[in-house]
Design a protein around this motif. Structure first.
Motif: not given
Length: 271
Positions: A90, A84, A104, A92, A102
């Motif tokens: 962005l 991210c 974002c 996390v 992940t």
């Protein structure tokens, strides 16, 4: 000749049968490796070694080092986790795990331009309103801010969610209000020379008043002293004394009593 014809006819049949055998699909939870259909590794795991005719199950190991596989597969490598990037607005939202990538989310003050199922791949900062405008619709994680112009007799610096009315000056309006600033109220500043002249005039008036008051008090004191002396003299002079009667001197010596009485009457007349 007959053998040749037999070869010509049988060869395509063999090829077709082989192709059919190769194209036979494995089960939904299997993957093909050569002629074998091996069971898939669970999500979060990759294939370490494939199955064989003698070993019907593959060897699976967990994904590590920021890698993942979010569904069962026969892959021998895991996918890299998404990063991210704050430069793209962005952050996390959900950290990467062996079984999921992940997720974002958008930073504060940004909205998503490229949404995914659970998150966002790219975001952009909310638009800033200009002075003279107000924020009619506040930006969210999925929508941009909306600006509008302030109507008459109101103002905003661009950061307000509603325009504020101009201040009505009670005495003096120094600067009129604009769409981006409030009215400026106050008293007009006087010239320094004028202020100095006024102060000097007050000083002179005060000085003159002080001198006059001092003189008036001094004159009153003198008058009270004269009256006090007259009263003292009057107590020592007979009330029925005639002008022909001789009056002794108050402080000794000789003199004409008539003259002293006449002087006393003159002083009373003056007072």
């Amino acid at each position: 000749m007959r053998q040749f014809e037999y070869f010509v006819w049988t060869t395509p049949v063999i090829l077709v049968l082989e192709s059919i055998g190769c194209c036979i699909a494995c089960g939904r939870a299997e993957y093909r490796i050569g002629d074998e259909c091996c069971p898939m590794c669970l999500k979060g795991y990759r294939v370490h070694s494939h199955c064989t005719k003698s070993k019907h199950t593959p060897s699976c190991v967990a994904c590590i080092d920021s890698t993942f596989l979010d569904e069962p597969s026969g892959k021998t490598t895991c996918n890299n986790c998404t990063t991210c990037d704050p430069g793209l607005g962005l952050m996390v939202k959900q950290s990467c795990r062996p079984s999921s990538d992940t997720v974002c989310g958008t930073l504060e003050g940004f909205y998503c331009l490229d949404p995914t199922k659970d998150g966002c791949r790219a975001a952009q900062r909310h638009s800033s309103c200009k002075p003279g405008q107000y924020i009619s619709h506040t930006g969210t994680t999925s929508t941009d801010s909306v600006c509008a112009d302030c109507p008459g007799k109101t103002y905003s610096d661009g950061s307000l969610t509603s325009c504020q009315p101009h201040t009505e000056c009670e005495f003096l309006e120094i600067e009129p209000g604009t769409p981006w600033s409030d009215s400026e109220c106050g008293e007009a500043s006087l010239p320094t020379g004028f202020i100095a002249g006024v102060l000097i005039c007050f000083f002179l008036i005060g000085t003159i008043a002080g001198v006059c008051l001092f003189r008036m008090r001094k004159r009153g004191m003198v008058r009270r002293e004269i009256v006090r002396n007259i009263k003292t003299l009057g107590s020592q002079i007979p009330t029925q004394a005639s002008l022909d009667q001789e009056i002794p001197m108050l402080s000794g010596g000789t003199g004409n009593g008539k003259a002293h009485l006449q002087g006393f009457q003159n002083i009373r007349t003056i007072v």
